[in-house]
Motif scaffolding. Structure first.
Motif, PDB file in Angstrom:
ATOM      1  N   THR A  15       0.829  -1.208   0.000  1.00 24.76           N
ATOM      2  CA  THR A  15       0.000   0.000   0.000  1.00 24.76           C
ATOM      3  C   THR A  15       0.862   1.256   0.000  1.00 24.76           C
ATOM      4  OG1 THR A  15      -0.190  -0.121   2.393  1.00 24.76           O
ATOM      5  CG2 THR A  15      -2.001  -1.049   1.113  1.00 24.76           C
ATOM      6  N   GLY A  16       2.126   1.082   0.376  1.00 19.30           N
ATOM      7  CA  GLY A  16       3.053   2.210   0.305  1.00 19.30           C
ATOM      8  C   GLY A  16       3.227   2.697  -1.126  1.00 19.30           C
ATOM      9  N   ILE A  17       3.087   1.775  -2.077  1.00 21.82           N
ATOM     10  CA  ILE A  17       3.213   2.163  -3.479  1.00 21.82           C
ATOM     11  C   ILE A  17       2.138   3.167  -3.853  1.00 21.82           C
ATOM     12  CG2 ILE A  17       2.943   1.253  -5.829  1.00 21.82           C
ATOM     13  CD1 ILE A  17       4.538  -1.177  -4.900  1.00 21.82           C
ATOM     14  N   ILE A  18       0.949   2.964  -3.298  1.00 21.10           N
ATOM     15  CA  ILE A  18      -0.137   3.901  -3.591  1.00 21.10           C
ATOM     16  C   ILE A  18       0.110   5.252  -2.928  1.00 21.10           C
ATOM     17  CG2 ILE A  18      -2.573   4.313  -3.052  1.00 21.10           C
ATOM     18  CD1 ILE A  18      -3.079   1.457  -3.895  1.00 21.10           C
ATOM     19  N   LEU A  19       0.591   5.210  -1.695  1.00 14.01           N
ATOM     20  CA  LEU A  19       0.825   6.475  -0.986  1.00 14.01           C
ATOM     21  C   LEU A  19       2.002   7.247  -1.562  1.00 14.01           C
ATOM     22  CD1 LEU A  19       0.079   5.145   2.537  1.00 14.01           C
ATOM     23  CD2 LEU A  19      -1.058   7.078   1.484  1.00 14.01           C
ATOM     24  N   ALA A  20       2.966   6.517  -2.125  1.00 13.68           N
ATOM     25  CA  ALA A  20       4.135   7.185  -2.674  1.00 13.68           C
ATOM     26  C   ALA A  20       3.805   7.876  -3.987  1.00 13.68           C
ATOM     27  CB  ALA A  20       5.248   6.173  -2.897  1.00 13.68           C
ATOM     28  N   ASP A  21       2.703   7.488  -4.578  1.00  7.82           N
ATOM     29  CA  ASP A  21       2.285   8.075  -5.847  1.00  7.82           C
ATOM     30  C   ASP A  21       1.566   9.377  -5.523  1.00  7.82           C
ATOM     31  OD1 ASP A  21       1.970   8.069  -8.577  1.00  7.82           O
ATOM     32  OD2 ASP A  21       1.337   5.973  -8.614  1.00  7.82           O
ATOM     33  N   SER A  22       2.248  10.488  -5.711  1.00 15.11           N
ATOM     34  CA  SER A  22       1.711  11.753  -5.206  1.00 15.11           C
ATOM     35  C   SER A  22       0.305  12.058  -5.722  1.00 15.11           C
ATOM     36  CB  SER A  22       2.658  12.892  -5.550  1.00 15.11           C
ATOM     37  OG  SER A  22       2.926  12.878  -6.929  1.00 15.11           O
ATOM     38  N   ALA A  23       0.044  11.686  -6.978  1.00 13.13           N
ATOM     39  CA  ALA A  23      -1.277  11.992  -7.540  1.00 13.13           C
ATOM     40  C   ALA A  23      -2.370  11.283  -6.743  1.00 13.13           C
ATOM     41  CB  ALA A  23      -1.333  11.571  -9.002  1.00 13.13           C
ATOM     42  N   LEU A  24      -2.046  10.091  -6.229  1.00 15.41           N
ATOM     43  CA  LEU A  24      -3.030   9.354  -5.436  1.00 15.41           C
ATOM     44  C   LEU A  24      -3.024   9.823  -3.994  1.00 15.41           C
ATOM     45  CD1 LEU A  24      -2.287   5.794  -6.850  1.00 15.41           C
ATOM     46  CD2 LEU A  24      -3.991   7.451  -7.593  1.00 15.41           C
ATOM     47  N   ASP A  25      -1.857  10.273  -3.556  1.00 13.17           N
ATOM     48  CA  ASP A  25      -1.730  10.736  -2.172  1.00 13.17           C
ATOM     49  C   ASP A  25      -2.628  11.948  -1.920  1.00 13.17           C
ATOM     50  OD1 ASP A  25      -0.303  10.630   0.452  1.00 13.17           O
ATOM     51  OD2 ASP A  25       0.280  12.649  -0.166  1.00 13.17           O
ATOM     52  N   ILE A  26      -2.873  12.744  -2.967  1.00 14.25           N
ATOM     53  CA  ILE A  26      -3.739  13.921  -2.796  1.00 14.25           C
ATOM     54  C   ILE A  26      -5.017  13.517  -2.077  1.00 14.25           C
ATOM     55  CG2 ILE A  26      -5.172  15.602  -4.021  1.00 14.25           C
ATOM     56  CD1 ILE A  26      -3.132  15.527  -6.298  1.00 14.25           C
ATOM     57  N   ASN A  27      -5.583  12.407  -2.533  1.00 15.16           N
ATOM     58  CA  ASN A  27      -6.888  12.043  -1.996  1.00 15.16           C
ATOM     59  C   ASN A  27      -6.840  11.211  -0.722  1.00 15.16           C
ATOM     60  OD1 ASN A  27      -9.713  12.344  -2.414  1.00 15.16           O
ATOM     61  ND2 ASN A  27      -9.783  10.145  -2.793  1.00 15.16           N
ATOM     62  N   ILE A  28      -5.732  10.547  -0.454  1.00 19.80           N
ATOM     63  CA  ILE A  28      -5.735   9.694   0.742  1.00 19.80           C
ATOM     64  C   ILE A  28      -4.748  10.144   1.802  1.00 19.80           C
ATOM     65  CG2 ILE A  28      -6.729   7.550  -0.120  1.00 19.80           C
ATOM     66  CD1 ILE A  28      -3.981   6.682  -0.948  1.00 19.80           C
ATOM     67  N   HIS A  29      -4.079  11.260   1.547  1.00 18.20           N
ATOM     68  CA  HIS A  29      -3.158  11.794   2.540  1.00 18.20           C
ATOM     69  C   HIS A  29      -3.914  12.057   3.841  1.00 18.20           C
ATOM     70  CE1 HIS A  29       0.566  13.945   3.593  1.00 18.20           C
ATOM     71  NE2 HIS A  29      -0.228  14.597   4.404  1.00 18.20           N
ATOM     72  N   ASP A  30      -3.286  11.655   4.966  1.00 20.63           N
ATOM     73  CA  ASP A  30      -3.890  11.905   6.284  1.00 20.63           C
ATOM     74  C   ASP A  30      -5.258  11.263   6.476  1.00 20.63           C
ATOM     75  OD1 ASP A  30      -2.078  13.059   7.958  1.00 20.63           O
ATOM     76  OD2 ASP A  30      -2.531  15.124   7.390  1.00 20.63           O
ATOM     77  N   THR A  31      -5.560  10.216   5.695  1.00 19.09           N
ATOM     78  CA  THR A  31      -6.797   9.485   5.971  1.00 19.09           C
ATOM     79  C   THR A  31      -6.431   8.183   6.673  1.00 19.09           C
ATOM     80  OG1 THR A  31      -6.714   8.206   3.945  1.00 19.09           O
ATOM     81  CG2 THR A  31      -7.844  10.334   3.836  1.00 19.09           C
ATOM     82  N   TYR A  32      -7.449   7.382   6.960  1.00 20.26           N
ATOM     83  CA  TYR A  32      -7.189   6.102   7.607  1.00 20.26           C
ATOM     84  C   TYR A  32      -6.401   5.137   6.732  1.00 20.26           C
ATOM     85  CZ  TYR A  32      -9.233   6.693  12.091  1.00 20.26           C
ATOM     86  OH  TYR A  32      -9.444   7.102  13.380  1.00 20.26           O
ATOM     87  N   PHE A  33      -6.319   5.437   5.433  1.00 18.46           N
ATOM     88  CA  PHE A  33      -5.498   4.583   4.576  1.00 18.46           C
ATOM     89  C   PHE A  33      -4.032   4.652   5.037  1.00 18.46           C
ATOM     90  CE2 PHE A  33      -3.317   3.173   0.739  1.00 18.46           C
ATOM     91  CZ  PHE A  33      -4.129   2.129   0.329  1.00 18.46           C
ATOM     92  N   VAL A  34      -3.621   5.856   5.397  1.00 19.79           N
ATOM     93  CA  VAL A  34      -2.261   6.044   5.902  1.00 19.79           C
ATOM     94  C   VAL A  34      -2.095   5.344   7.248  1.00 19.79           C
ATOM     95  CG1 VAL A  34      -0.530   7.759   6.533  1.00 19.79           C
ATOM     96  CG2 VAL A  34      -2.175   8.275   4.740  1.00 19.79           C
ATOM     97  N   VAL A  35      -3.116   5.484   8.084  1.00 14.50           N
ATOM     98  CA  VAL A  35      -3.064   4.840   9.404  1.00 14.50           C
ATOM     99  C   VAL A  35      -2.886   3.331   9.227  1.00 14.50           C
ATOM    100  CG1 VAL A  35      -4.360   4.399  11.517  1.00 14.50           C
ATOM    101  CG2 VAL A  35      -4.460   6.650  10.443  1.00 14.50           C
ATOM    102  N   ALA A  36      -3.685   2.759   8.315  1.00 16.91           N
ATOM    103  CA  ALA A  36      -3.587   1.325   8.070  1.00 16.91           C
ATOM    104  C   ALA A  36      -2.205   0.983   7.531  1.00 16.91           C
ATOM    105  CB  ALA A  36      -4.667   0.893   7.074  1.00 16.91           C
ATOM    106  N   HIS A  37      -1.743   1.757   6.554  1.00 18.91           N
ATOM    107  CA  HIS A  37      -0.447   1.474   5.928  1.00 18.91           C
ATOM    108  C   HIS A  37       0.690   1.435   6.938  1.00 18.91           C
ATOM    109  CE1 HIS A  37       3.182   1.894   3.563  1.00 18.91           C
ATOM    110  NE2 HIS A  37       3.428   3.038   4.166  1.00 18.91           N
TER     111      HIS A  37
END
Lengths: 357, 600
Positions: free
Chosen positions: B404-426
């Motif tokens: 899931t780090g691959i998704i967060l590292a992709d800045s275009a995708l990070d826009i929408n999930i930054h600081d959400t529970y997706f990060v918490v889970a990751h």
């Protein structure tokens, strides 16, 4: 709930008592040494590994199916479709990696459990294998990087079109204010020293660009299919302007302006009729009615997504995407910010002198 | 520094073993690395219990927002949980201190402090650390830091509450939130002490590995644990001073009217005089430590896992050289990826795209490590000790959280999930769970070395299975919350009807958290009970190759009663064809014509 807590406490006490028993019993069986793992223990744990794999995959499948149409709200901006495509693309790749590695991990754990007379292979390295699993991830990642940066560039490294509507989003503990640039499509100058009760954005009366600015709270409107350029400021601490339906987010930082621009493509009215949204809200409202809560209606939202203090969890503003005509009607009904309010608190003398110098 | 601790390379230390020890010099201000290791472990465990209890308290609020719990009132009193309902300020404080304790006190000091201290000298064949005195200081600074952090929980305005990343201006201005008053001051004092401890420890580990390896212990014959702990120390020494700089400037901004991080702020009805500072500067400084920090946590975990998996599958670790190179690559890259925490902070988007590139590169060495672990298990002869169960669990969480780090590292995708529970889970899965599982594995595996007794396996199995299932049960569903846009650090989601669909998910998370937390009682019981009542450990219970198992079970100063052992081979000769046993101690000389993997 108290029942739940009591249950947990009772279970804990029973567990401790049982643990001491298990411990004493297995210590009594001194013929079995702790460092010698019995064939039975090997078998049980290896089997549990396999059971876990199946249970884990079932658990994930269940969640994916159950939350299939809930996990990502429908996208309502132009670039949102591109990011969603990229998200799905990445998800497919990581799901494949995840599933394959987990199958290997847990089935090896099961298959190569210690058995009588079995010997492990002396297999120290294989340049070929290692090269394969260095090069393949490298290729896949190159694709991910290229697609990712391309999408990012399209969203963040482009300037907003000339005809964009300029809106300032201003954050403070714990609410949002939107300021429209008015007819001249230019925002009036501000200074934080001028902030007072009435002039809560600190507009500077000396700048005539601010004379037609419109300030709204609670909700703000934007027209569909027209680019909107958001200029963000913050009064006190860092906040984050998060608009999940538009796949848009940028922090608001005191002392600097940040920007984000996007084009909404679905009006609020249309989105409320979207079958997925209708279904979701029917479920939500059924639950809310049974709890005696007010019924909810779909709205696009701006919410704060950077920890900002006590009421961080409730710092929101509705976004209404209108048709062009509705937007113009709404905008013309909004009053221009009065110039008198701007003059309420003058610039401190000491700063005036500093400016002249 | 007393002379008897400046161990040089000479091998005659008979006189030290008769050194008279007082209670204080043996149990309190000990210079002995084994004792210091135990001190780190127990202190880390105490902090972990506090951190875990906090997570249970705020999980209750998240699963059942606004409901009354006696337990909340019991722990937090009428001020912070009136009527058993958690106060929003205390919620933020709990989240903040939970993060700080888990990241720094448990997984940095607790993990590295325990295992670097125990394993570096023992596995490289040294009589102690390069400087026993600095090592002792390292522990006592950590102890002081822990005491201050715990004390900060009791100040009137509450502990620090601006999140464990303590971004100013929120953390700089007491007007912004209660927790930014005295609580934040103590947080900074505690972290400053902590940094001193990390630096003293780190320098010592580096010097010890470089200088005190025994004869024959070439770098390519080091166990992977030592490689990992060595690079962990390098990362710490290079990055912690930057955090100290960040903290120092924050102290100035808070107390002395400077404007490093503050500019154009109007708060509490007042325009502050500071202009020209940048809150982003703090974030750059913080994450320049903060990102290496996650590798400071995960590298030792990977090192322990390598050793435990190899020993218990009775197979050499697959691709030793690739494993070492991966550790180096990860350590290097970890310094040039910090900006991926800042994609949407207003940082120049072009710089963001550079960080996308560097961040995604880390996936390559990480993938190599994961594949190598799996291949190590292939055709093994796996002996299921509690240690390897935890190590396998770690490999699983490292993959699940890593992808899931691959998704967060992709800045275009990070826009929408930054600081959400997706990060918490990751990060909980990839860093928290992985490191905690590896640490448990390490404790089960090296308990015989630490305390001379065996832990109970049955309880270990029960502990593992409950912990592993609950760990995934708590965090896996949070991916879905995050994708739906649920922000982290929200006291409740009930202000947003659109998040109502996820009430049940949150409740399950809470239930798993409570059960998982209770299950840790099994471990605590097993740990302390075994310390006194456990079966006496044999010298080499797991039939492992490394040097720590050649020392006597009873701890002695200087580790080896006679001469320091000489090393003749790499540490992973398990199931080598033509050998009588399925393990060959590193001290066993090579037979004529026998090849050695560690030779080059």
């Amino acid at each position: 709930m108290t029942f739940f807590i009591i249950l947990v406490i009772i279970l804990a006490i029973i567990t401790v008592a049982q643990m001491a028993r298990v411990y004493e019993l297995s210590s009594e069986l001194r013929n079995k040494k702790e460092e010698e793992i019995s064939a039975r223990d090997n078998k049980i744990n290896a089997t549990l590994m396999m059971v876990f794999l199946i249970a884990f995959f079932s658990f994930i499948t269940y969640y994916i199916v159950e939350y299939w149409d809930k996990w990502l709200p429908p996208s309502a901006s132009e670039h949102g479709n591109a990011t969603d495509w990229l998200l799905n693309f990445n998800f497919i790749i990581i799901l494949i990696v995840f599933v394959i590695t987990h199958i290997f991990l847990f089935s090896f754990a099961f298959k190569y459990q210690r058995r009588k007379g079995q010997e492990a292979a002396y297999f120290t390295h294989s340049n070929k294998l290692e090269l394969i699993w260095t090069v393949i991830p490298a290729i896949v990642l190159t694709v991910i990087i290229i697609l990712g940066i391309k999408t990012w560039k399209g969203i963040m490294m482009t300037t907003a079109p000339e005809d964009s509507i300029v809106i300032e989003l201003y954050s403070k503990q714990f609410d949002w204010t939107a300021r429209y640039a008015g007819k001249d499509n230019a925002l009036g100058h501000t200074n934080y020293h001028l902030i007072s009760g009435a002039n809560f954005l600190g507009l500077d009366s000396a700048d005539s660009k601010g004379n037609d600015d419109i300030i709204v709270k609670g909700e703000f409107h934007i027209p569909v299919n027209k680019p909107v350029k958001f200029v963000m400021r913050s009064q006190d601490v860092i906040h984050s302007a998060y608009m999940p339906h538009f796949r848009a987010q940028i922090n608001t930082v005191p002392g600097m302006t940040t920007m984000f621009h996007f084009t909404p493509i679905i009006t609020t009215e249309e989105m409320r009729k979207n079958p997925r949204v209708v279904k979701e809200y029917a479920e939500i409202n059924a639950a809310r009615r049974s709890q005696g809560k007010e019924e909810a209606i779909f709205n696009y939202l701006l919410l704060c997504n950077k920890i900002c203090g006590t009421s961080h969890y409730n710092m929101q503003m509705d976004i209404i995407v209108d048709s062009e005509a509705d937007y113009q009607t709404w905008l013309s009904s909004q009053a221009v910010f009065q110039k008198e309010k701007m003059a309420e608190k003058p610039m401190p003398e000491i700063l005036k002198i500093a400016e002249k110098k | 520094m007393s002379a008897h601790h400046s161990h040089s390379t000479d091998h005659s230390h008979e006189d030290h073993h008769h050194h008279e020890e007082t209670f204080i010099s043996k149990w309190v201000f000990s210079h002995d690395h084994k004792m210091i290791s135990k001190q780190f472990l127990v202190t880390g465990m105490v902090m972990a219990v506090i951190g875990m209890m906090m997570s249970v308290l705020f999980r209750l609020q998240l699963g059942y927002p606004g409901e009354s719990f006696k337990i909340l009132n019991f722990f937090l009193g009428d001020k912070w949980a009136p009527g058993g309902v958690l106060n929003p300020d205390m919620y933020l404080a709990l989240v903040t201190i939970h993060g700080t304790i888990m990241v720094f006190f448990l997984l940095t000091a607790g993990l590295s402090g325990t295992f670097a201290n125990l394993l570096i000298p023992l596995q490289i064949g040294a009589r102690d650390m390069a400087s026993g005195f600095l090592n002792m200081l390292s522990y006592w600074f950590f102890f002081g830091s822990s005491v201050v952090m715990v004390l900060s929980l009791f100040v009137e305005s509450g502990p620090a509450a601006a999140g464990w990343t303590v971004y100013p201006p929120l953390s700089a201005l007491p007007q912004a939130m209660q927790g930014s008053g005295m609580g934040m001051t103590l947080w900074l004092v505690s972290m400053s002490l902590f940094i001193v401890s990390a630096l003293l420890g780190g320098l010592n580990y580096i010097v010890t590995v470089i200088n005190l390896r025994t004869k024959g212990m070439t770098m390519m014959r080091l166990p992977l644990t030592v490689w990992a702990l060595f690079f962990t120390a390098v990362l710490g020494v290079l990055s912690f001073p930057v955090l100290f700089a960040a903290a120092l400037l924050l102290i100035f901004d808070r107390g002395f009217g400077t404007a490093f991080y503050l500019s154009d702020i109007f708060i509490g009805g007042q325009a502050l005089p500071q202009t020209g500072g940048s809150p982003l500067l703090f974030q750059h400084l913080f994450w320049f430590l903060g990102h290496p920090e996650v590798y400071i946590i995960i590298l030792p975990a990977l090192g322990l896992t390598s050793e435990i998996i190899s020993v218990n599958s009775r197979k050499p670790i697959f691709g030793y050289r690739a494993m070492v190179l991966s550790i180096m690559a990860i350590a290097f890259l970890s310094f040039i990826v910090w900006g991926h925490h800042m994609f949407i902070t207003g940082m120049n988007p072009f710089i963001g795209s550079v960080f996308v590139f560097t961040t995604l590169l880390i996936a390559i060495p990480s993938a190599v490590k994961a594949f190598n672990y799996i291949t190590t298990l292939w055709k093994g002869n796996i002996r299921y000790t509690p240690g390897i169960l935890f190590a396998m669990g770690m490999v699983s969480t490292f993959i699940t959280g890593g992808v899931t780090g691959i998704i967060l590292a992709d800045s275009a995708l990070d826009i929408n999930i930054h600081d959400t529970y997706f990060v918490v889970a990751h990060f909980h899965i990839v860093m928290g769970l992985s490191a905690v599982l590896a640490m448990f594995g390490g404790v089960y595996h090296w308990f015989p070395k630490l305390y001379g007794r065996m832990m109970n396996n049955k309880l270990g199995y029960i502990h593992f299975w409950i912990t592993f299932v609950c760990a995934y049960g708590v965090f896996f569903p949070q991916h879905f919350l995050g994708l739906a846009g649920v922000p982290r650090r929200y006291y409740t989601n009930s202000e947003f009807p659109m998040f109502d669909s996820f009430i049940e998910l949150n409740q399950w998370s809470t239930i798993f958290a409570v059960v998982g937390a209770v299950a840790q009682g099994i471990f605590l019981f097993n740990f302390f009970y075994s310390m006194y009542r456990g079966q006496k450990a044999p010298q080499n219970p797991w039939k492992a190759n490394t040097l720590e198992w050649t020392t006597p079970v009873e701890h002695i100063h200087g580790n080896w009663p006679g001469k320091i052992p000489v090393v003749h081979r790499w540490p992973y000769d398990y199931s080598k064809p033509g050998k009588p046993d399925d393990f060959v101690l590193q001290t066993t000389p090579l037979e004529e014509g026998e090849g050695d993997e560690g030779k080059h």
